[in-house]
Write an enzyme that holds these catalytic residues in place. Structure first.
Site, short mmCIF file in Angstrom:
data_model
loop_
_atom_site.label_atom_id
_atom_site.label_comp_id
_atom_site.label_asym_id
_atom_site.label_seq_id
_atom_site.Cartn_x
_atom_site.Cartn_y
_atom_site.Cartn_z
N LYS A 93 -22.49 13.69 -7.61
CA LYS A 93 -22.92 12.33 -7.23
C LYS A 93 -23.38 12.25 -5.78
O LYS A 93 -24.09 11.32 -5.41
CB LYS A 93 -21.80 11.32 -7.49
CG LYS A 93 -20.58 11.44 -6.60
CD LYS A 93 -19.52 10.41 -6.98
CE LYS A 93 -18.27 10.54 -6.13
NZ LYS A 93 -18.52 10.30 -4.70
N ASP A 94 -22.98 13.22 -4.95
CA ASP A 94 -23.39 13.23 -3.54
C ASP A 94 -24.71 13.96 -3.31
O ASP A 94 -25.25 13.92 -2.20
CB ASP A 94 -22.31 13.91 -2.67
CG ASP A 94 -21.01 13.13 -2.63
OD1 ASP A 94 -21.06 11.89 -2.78
OD2 ASP A 94 -19.96 13.76 -2.44
N THR A 140 -13.51 -0.96 -1.56
CA THR A 140 -14.47 0.00 -2.11
C THR A 140 -15.58 0.20 -1.10
O THR A 140 -15.96 -0.74 -0.40
CB THR A 140 -15.07 -0.47 -3.46
OG1 THR A 140 -16.07 0.49 -3.88
CG2 THR A 140 -15.73 -1.84 -3.36
N LEU A 143 -21.53 0.30 -3.14
CA LEU A 143 -22.25 -0.93 -3.50
C LEU A 143 -22.37 -1.06 -5.01
O LEU A 143 -22.43 -2.18 -5.53
CB LEU A 143 -23.64 -0.94 -2.86
CG LEU A 143 -23.67 -1.03 -1.33
CD1 LEU A 143 -25.10 -1.17 -0.84
CD2 LEU A 143 -22.82 -2.19 -0.83
N ARG A 144 -22.41 0.05 -5.72
CA ARG A 144 -22.47 0.01 -7.19
C ARG A 144 -21.22 -0.66 -7.74
O ARG A 144 -21.31 -1.58 -8.58
CB ARG A 144 -22.59 1.45 -7.72
CG ARG A 144 -22.41 1.57 -9.24
CD ARG A 144 -22.33 3.03 -9.65
NE ARG A 144 -21.23 3.73 -9.02
CZ ARG A 144 -19.96 3.68 -9.43
NH1 ARG A 144 -19.62 2.93 -10.48
NH2 ARG A 144 -19.01 4.35 -8.81
N ARG A 145 -20.06 -0.21 -7.29
CA ARG A 145 -18.81 -0.83 -7.74
C ARG A 145 -18.73 -2.28 -7.28
O ARG A 145 -18.33 -3.16 -8.04
CB ARG A 145 -17.61 -0.04 -7.19
CG ARG A 145 -17.47 1.35 -7.79
CD ARG A 145 -16.48 2.20 -7.01
NE ARG A 145 -16.30 3.52 -7.62
CZ ARG A 145 -15.86 4.58 -6.98
NH1 ARG A 145 -15.55 4.50 -5.69
NH2 ARG A 145 -15.72 5.74 -7.61
N ARG A 162 -13.33 3.35 4.06
CA ARG A 162 -13.87 4.71 4.25
C ARG A 162 -12.71 5.67 4.48
O ARG A 162 -11.57 5.28 4.63
CB ARG A 162 -14.82 4.76 5.46
CG ARG A 162 -16.15 4.03 5.28
CD ARG A 162 -17.09 4.70 4.29
NE ARG A 162 -17.22 6.14 4.50
CZ ARG A 162 -17.99 6.73 5.41
NH1 ARG A 162 -18.69 5.98 6.26
NH2 ARG A 162 -18.07 8.02 5.50
N ASN A 164 -11.10 9.91 3.68
CA ASN A 164 -10.85 10.75 2.51
C ASN A 164 -9.85 10.05 1.59
O ASN A 164 -9.32 8.98 1.91
CB ASN A 164 -10.36 12.15 2.93
CG ASN A 164 -9.05 12.12 3.71
OD1 ASN A 164 -8.17 11.30 3.44
ND2 ASN A 164 -8.91 13.00 4.68
N ARG A 168 -7.47 6.64 2.20
CA ARG A 168 -7.64 5.39 1.46
C ARG A 168 -6.34 4.97 0.78
O ARG A 168 -5.97 3.79 0.78
CB ARG A 168 -8.76 5.55 0.42
CG ARG A 168 -10.11 5.83 1.05
CD ARG A 168 -11.20 5.86 0.00
NE ARG A 168 -12.42 6.49 0.52
CZ ARG A 168 -13.61 6.36 -0.01
NH1 ARG A 168 -13.77 5.62 -1.10
NH2 ARG A 168 -14.66 6.97 0.51
N CYS A 255 -27.32 5.62 -2.23
CA CYS A 255 -26.01 4.97 -2.21
C CYS A 255 -26.09 3.53 -1.73
O CYS A 255 -25.14 2.78 -1.85
CB CYS A 255 -25.04 5.76 -1.35
SG CYS A 255 -25.49 5.86 0.38
#
Length: 325
Positions: A93-94, A140, A143-145, A162, A164, A168, A255
């Protein structure tokens, strides 16, 4: 007396250099690739080289503000092009859908569950996503979520997060958030599956392109390395992810654009669902295509054209205009 018998020499072992980010999750994923290749090719030595990427260094700015082109990949790609590493392991995904000249996506591994996960503060252990209280603070960085959850749960308060995965979770446990949204795959790979409070269904949140799969990037024309890494490819995952990446590439989204997908292969038929959402969550444009897995990339392109014609282009234009300001 001089012996005429020569002493046998051992040929030096070929060392293959693997590039990885330094994060715990990245290393777990890269070490899995290294170990799997070592089993298949015991005559070779596989060595991991770690690097910090821009996305790892800039933690006080949301991802959508610092761009999407190679945030977590550029340093590794530079290392390949300069000959310092032979290939790099990424969370797929990255990995941008357009790669630098001279590099290619050589392998896609079997996918872990690509869904999103709800992780809650201990005071909400009796709640699900739809029963969290009004005003609950949801963390989160995606932006998708954000767009999809805003659409379904406008009464929540959304706050960027933000760092790791451990960072979080610490912020959540300290009470800075009522709940956070993470990838199921990352939690499972770090043996933190017990933190998954709810797997969020696709009708509430379509997942990110390539989520849950690993992408191994290498130099074009390096047939030796390509032959090695191809032994790890999972064809079903590859078809699904190639369709997803073609959808994203055709929309030229990164993203900072809320784009979600869901793919399945059943009875030889590939089903690709795709979504483009407005940032405020007010508008969701969703469509589905089906076809043969061999036609995966064309299906992704077709789906992108379908949602564009249904109004997605207006959303993309508005987001791009805002990003340019």
């Amino acid at each position: 007396m001089t012996s005429l018998v020569s002493t046998p020499t051992t040929a030096p072992t070929r060392t293959i250099r693997i590039g990885s980010r330094k994060s715990q999750l990245a290393l777990v994923q890269t070490h899995w690739v290294r170990d799997e290749l070592q089993k298949r090719f015991p005559e070779l030595t596989f060595e991991v080289t770690t690097m910090d990427t821009q996305g790892d260094k800039v933690l006080d700015v949301s991802l959508s503000k610092i761009g999407d082109k190679g945030l977590f990949t550029q340093e590794l790609e530079d290392g390949m092009l300069q000959g310092n590493i032979d290939f790099a392991v990424h969370s797929l995904k990255d990995l941008p859908t357009r790669l630098p000249e001279g590099l290619m996506l050589g392998c896609i591994t079997e996918r872990e569950d690509p869904a999103d996960a709800l992780v809650v503060h201990e005071k909400h252990q009796d709640k699900q996503l739809d029963t969290l209280p009004k005003g609950a603070v949801i963390g989160t960085s995606s932006l998708r979520r954000l767009a999809q959850l805003r659409h379904h749960f406008p009464h929540f308060t959304f706050k960027d997060i933000r760092g790791n995965l451990n960072t979080r979770l610490r912020k959540l446990d300290e009470g800075q958030y009522d709940a956070i949204i993470l990838a199921v795959a990352g939690l499972k790979r770090l043996d933190m599956g017990d933190r998954i409070h709810q797997v969020i269904p696709a009708d509430l949140s379509l997942h990110a392109v390539g989520q849950g799969a690993l992408g191994i990037e290498c130099r074009m024309g390096d047939d030796e390395i390509l032959a090695l890494i191809k032994t790890l490819e999972d064809s079903s995952t590859a078809y699904r992810c190639l369709a997803e990446r073609a959808f994203l590439r055709e929309l030229e989204g990164g993203c900072q654009v809320p784009i979600g997908v869901n793919t399945k292969i059943n009875d030889g038929v590939l089903t690709l669902m795709g979504l483009v959402a407005s940032l405020d969550g007010q508008t969701l444009i969703k469509d589905t295509v089906q076809g043969h897995p061999d036609d995966a990339e064309n299906m992704g392109t077709q789906l992108a054209q379908n949602v564009r014609s249904q109004g997605a282009q207006t959303i993309l234009d508005a987001i791009n205009a805002e990003n340019r300001q």
